[in-house]
Design a protein around this motif. Structure first.
Motif, PDB file in Angstrom:
ATOM      1  N   LEU A  32       0.830  -1.202   0.000  1.00 47.74           N
ATOM      2  CA  LEU A  32       0.000   0.000   0.000  1.00 47.74           C
ATOM      3  C   LEU A  32       0.865   1.253   0.000  1.00 47.74           C
ATOM      4  O   LEU A  32       0.589   2.220  -0.724  1.00 47.74           O
ATOM      5  CB  LEU A  32      -0.932  -0.015   1.208  1.00 47.74           C
ATOM      6  CG  LEU A  32      -1.839   1.200   1.390  1.00 47.74           C
ATOM      7  CD1 LEU A  32      -2.740   1.387   0.175  1.00 47.74           C
ATOM      8  CD2 LEU A  32      -2.675   1.075   2.653  1.00 47.74           C
ATOM      9  N   LEU A  33       1.932   1.260   0.801  1.00 50.73           N
ATOM     10  CA  LEU A  33       2.808   2.432   0.847  1.00 50.73           C
ATOM     11  C   LEU A  33       3.477   2.677  -0.506  1.00 50.73           C
ATOM     12  O   LEU A  33       3.651   3.830  -0.925  1.00 50.73           O
ATOM     13  CB  LEU A  33       3.860   2.246   1.938  1.00 50.73           C
ATOM     14  CG  LEU A  33       3.342   2.358   3.374  1.00 50.73           C
ATOM     15  CD1 LEU A  33       4.427   1.972   4.364  1.00 50.73           C
ATOM     16  CD2 LEU A  33       2.859   3.765   3.654  1.00 50.73           C
ATOM     17  N   ARG A  34       3.856   1.599  -1.195  1.00 48.56           N
ATOM     18  CA  ARG A  34       4.466   1.771  -2.514  1.00 48.56           C
ATOM     19  C   ARG A  34       3.458   2.332  -3.510  1.00 48.56           C
ATOM     20  O   ARG A  34       3.781   3.214  -4.325  1.00 48.56           O
ATOM     21  CB  ARG A  34       5.032   0.434  -3.009  1.00 48.56           C
ATOM     22  CG  ARG A  34       5.853   0.593  -4.299  1.00 48.56           C
ATOM     23  CD  ARG A  34       6.512  -0.699  -4.735  1.00 48.56           C
ATOM     24  NE  ARG A  34       5.552  -1.646  -5.298  1.00 48.56           N
ATOM     25  CZ  ARG A  34       5.076  -2.706  -4.677  1.00 48.56           C
ATOM     26  NH1 ARG A  34       5.452  -2.983  -3.432  1.00 48.56           N
ATOM     27  NH2 ARG A  34       4.212  -3.511  -5.267  1.00 48.56           N
ATOM     28  N   TRP A  35       2.209   1.830  -3.461  1.00 47.52           N
ATOM     29  CA  TRP A  35       1.162   2.380  -4.333  1.00 47.52           C
ATOM     30  C   TRP A  35       0.985   3.873  -4.099  1.00 47.52           C
ATOM     31  O   TRP A  35       0.900   4.663  -5.039  1.00 47.52           O
ATOM     32  CB  TRP A  35      -0.163   1.678  -4.052  1.00 47.52           C
ATOM     33  CG  TRP A  35      -0.274   0.282  -4.576  1.00 47.52           C
ATOM     34  CD1 TRP A  35       0.566  -0.349  -5.442  1.00 47.52           C
ATOM     35  CD2 TRP A  35      -1.293  -0.654  -4.249  1.00 47.52           C
ATOM     36  NE1 TRP A  35       0.132  -1.628  -5.676  1.00 47.52           N
ATOM     37  CE2 TRP A  35      -1.009  -1.842  -4.960  1.00 47.52           C
ATOM     38  CE3 TRP A  35      -2.411  -0.624  -3.416  1.00 47.52           C
ATOM     39  CZ2 TRP A  35      -1.824  -2.974  -4.876  1.00 47.52           C
ATOM     40  CZ3 TRP A  35      -3.228  -1.741  -3.330  1.00 47.52           C
ATOM     41  CH2 TRP A  35      -2.928  -2.900  -4.058  1.00 47.52           C
ATOM     42  N   LEU A  36       0.923   4.254  -2.822  1.00 41.01           N
ATOM     43  CA  LEU A  36       0.678   5.655  -2.499  1.00 41.01           C
ATOM     44  C   LEU A  36       1.850   6.545  -2.913  1.00 41.01           C
ATOM     45  O   LEU A  36       1.658   7.709  -3.280  1.00 41.01           O
ATOM     46  CB  LEU A  36       0.409   5.800  -1.000  1.00 41.01           C
ATOM     47  CG  LEU A  36      -0.864   5.114  -0.484  1.00 41.01           C
ATOM     48  CD1 LEU A  36      -0.926   5.188   1.034  1.00 41.01           C
ATOM     49  CD2 LEU A  36      -2.101   5.752  -1.101  1.00 41.01           C
ATOM     50  N   HIS A  77       2.988   2.711 -13.283  1.00 43.33           N
ATOM     51  CA  HIS A  77       3.462   3.492 -12.138  1.00 43.33           C
ATOM     52  C   HIS A  77       4.544   2.759 -11.340  1.00 43.33           C
ATOM     53  O   HIS A  77       5.274   3.391 -10.575  1.00 43.33           O
ATOM     54  CB  HIS A  77       2.285   3.833 -11.210  1.00 43.33           C
ATOM     55  CG  HIS A  77       1.343   4.834 -11.803  1.00 43.33           C
ATOM     56  ND1 HIS A  77       0.133   5.144 -11.217  1.00 43.33           N
ATOM     57  CD2 HIS A  77       1.433   5.617 -12.921  1.00 43.33           C
ATOM     58  CE1 HIS A  77      -0.489   6.063 -11.960  1.00 43.33           C
ATOM     59  NE2 HIS A  77       0.286   6.352 -12.997  1.00 43.33           N
ATOM     60  N   ARG A  78       4.648   1.456 -11.542  1.00 37.30           N
ATOM     61  CA  ARG A  78       5.661   0.719 -10.766  1.00 37.30           C
ATOM     62  C   ARG A  78       7.079   1.135 -11.164  1.00 37.30           C
ATOM     63  O   ARG A  78       8.047   0.872 -10.432  1.00 37.30           O
ATOM     64  CB  ARG A  78       5.483  -0.785 -10.952  1.00 37.30           C
ATOM     65  CG  ARG A  78       5.860  -1.327 -12.325  1.00 37.30           C
ATOM     66  CD  ARG A  78       5.553  -2.827 -12.394  1.00 37.30           C
ATOM     67  NE  ARG A  78       6.043  -3.448 -13.599  1.00 37.30           N
ATOM     68  CZ  ARG A  78       5.419  -3.432 -14.766  1.00 37.30           C
ATOM     69  NH1 ARG A  78       4.261  -2.789 -14.880  1.00 37.30           N
ATOM     70  NH2 ARG A  78       5.937  -4.047 -15.811  1.00 37.30           N
ATOM     71  N   TRP A  79       7.234   1.780 -12.331  1.00 39.30           N
ATOM     72  CA  TRP A  79       8.553   2.202 -12.788  1.00 39.30           C
ATOM     73  C   TRP A  79       8.968   3.556 -12.223  1.00 39.30           C
ATOM     74  O   TRP A  79      10.058   4.044 -12.518  1.00 39.30           O
ATOM     75  CB  TRP A  79       8.572   2.265 -14.317  1.00 39.30           C
ATOM     76  CG  TRP A  79       8.252   0.951 -14.962  1.00 39.30           C
ATOM     77  CD1 TRP A  79       7.143   0.630 -15.678  1.00 39.30           C
ATOM     78  CD2 TRP A  79       9.060  -0.231 -14.923  1.00 39.30           C
ATOM     79  NE1 TRP A  79       7.186  -0.678 -16.088  1.00 39.30           N
ATOM     80  CE2 TRP A  79       8.360  -1.236 -15.642  1.00 39.30           C
ATOM     81  CE3 TRP A  79      10.304  -0.546 -14.348  1.00 39.30           C
ATOM     82  CZ2 TRP A  79       8.864  -2.523 -15.798  1.00 39.30           C
ATOM     83  CZ3 TRP A  79      10.796  -1.829 -14.512  1.00 39.30           C
ATOM     84  CH2 TRP A  79      10.092  -2.801 -15.233  1.00 39.30           C
TER      85      TRP A  79
END
Length: 327
Positions: A26-30, A315-317
């Motif tokens: 979740l923190l990475r998504w945010l 967005h993961r990049w």
């Protein structure tokens, strides 16, 4: 999860859902997703974002009535839920609301004692369920503002009394209700059996059923009765089995594709899931895999405290956006 285009997650309030150690996904998504302007906090605001319907407020009583009976339309409804309030050294506090393990005989006994009070006041009482009772009001009735049980639970009841038009009338009515219930012999029997007494009612949720409800979702998954009612009124399939939302979604048939398939849009209501480690394990991790495999095109996060974020596979990049704990 083939064929899934958009997934919207309703999540608990921000402080409950965001933790440094327990929610790394979740923190990475945010950190890497697109943060949107925050909305006003509140469950009603979140549902307004998901469903379009007539009226200026969320008519909880009318919505749940539409699940319980066929007479919900064209009536102003109020919920009058059985509650247990407890006195402490300072004040009265709401300890429990709704399902107090009432038997059919107890429901009938309490209702028979209360019906004259509400009938004389012009608000007939109907009590058939263990968890929620109803008051039938004339559409032109002038009602005060009532607090939700969620807002009052554990708090000083003096801070959550009816306010506004005709508030004093309703405060007097509630005092009479408490006197009748406190003296009711069924409560003495319940206390002897180690059960909480039903010593008041919580009046709330005023409103009429919306004339129409619309939503853009293909399917809704939720344990919440209000979400169920809104989805049904919008003619959207709704399920209480949250785990089914993670099952593979069938790809459209050739005929559907030829007619212009609009893809799949799911709403998954996790706002009542407060085990953050379980959310990370059972939801965020598998959904992150689905994003990476491009089985989800867009993931919307909607927190009950107002925060909003949209995540897409690319967005993961965004490695330059550092993952860090959020207050």
């Amino acid at each position: 999860m083939p064929g899934l285009n958009v997934l919207t997650l309703l999540l608990p309030s921000w402080p409950q859902a965001v933790g440094h150690e327990s929610t790394p996904t979740l923190l990475r998504w945010l950190a890497r997703g697109d943060r949107l302007a925050a909305a006003q906090p509140g469950r009603d605001v979140v549902l307004r974002e998901c469903f379009e319907f007539t009226g200026t407020s969320l008519p909880t009583a009318a919505l749940t009535r539409s699940l319980d009976a066929s007479d919900a339309p064209n009536v102003l409804w109020l919920r009058a839920d059985p509650v247990y309030v407890m006195a402490d050294a300072v004040t009265l506090r709401l300890v429990a609301c709704g399902n107090l393990d009432l038997s059919a005989a107890e429901i009938d006994g309490f209702a028979q004692a209360l019906k004259p009070l509400f009938g004389d006041a012009g608000f007939p009482l109907e009590a058939t369920r263990t968890d929620r009772w109803y008051l039938h009001c004339a559409r032109e009735a002038k009602l005060p503002t009532f607090s939700t049980p969620a807002a009052a639970l554990g708090d000083d009841l003096a801070l959550h009394l009816p306010e506004g038009e005709n508030a004093q009338r309703w405060r007097r009515l509630l005092n009479e209700v408490q006197i009748v219930l406190t003296q009711h012999p069924l409560n003495a029997q319940r206390t002897r059996r180690g059960l909480p007494p039903v010593n008041s009612l919580w009046i709330w949720g005023a409103g009429t059923l919306p004339e129409w409800v619309r939503g853009d979702f293909t399917q809704v998954f939720s344990n919440d009765e209000i979400t169920h009612a809104l989805a049904k009124l919008a003619k959207i399939p709704v399920s209480s089995s949250l785990s089914d939302a993670l099952k593979p979604i069938p790809s459209p048939t050739a005929g559907e594709t030829a007619q212009g398939d609009k893809g799949t849009s799911l709403l998954v209501d996790l706002a009542d899931q407060h085990d953050i480690a379980a959310l990370e394990r059972d939801w965020f991790t598998p959904l992150d895999t689905a994003l990476r495999e491009r089985k989800i095109d867009v993931l919307h996060l909607r927190f009950e405290s107002g925060e909003r974020c949209t995540i897409k596979p690319a967005h993961r990049w965004r490695f330059w956006r550092r993952v860090k704990p959020l207050a």
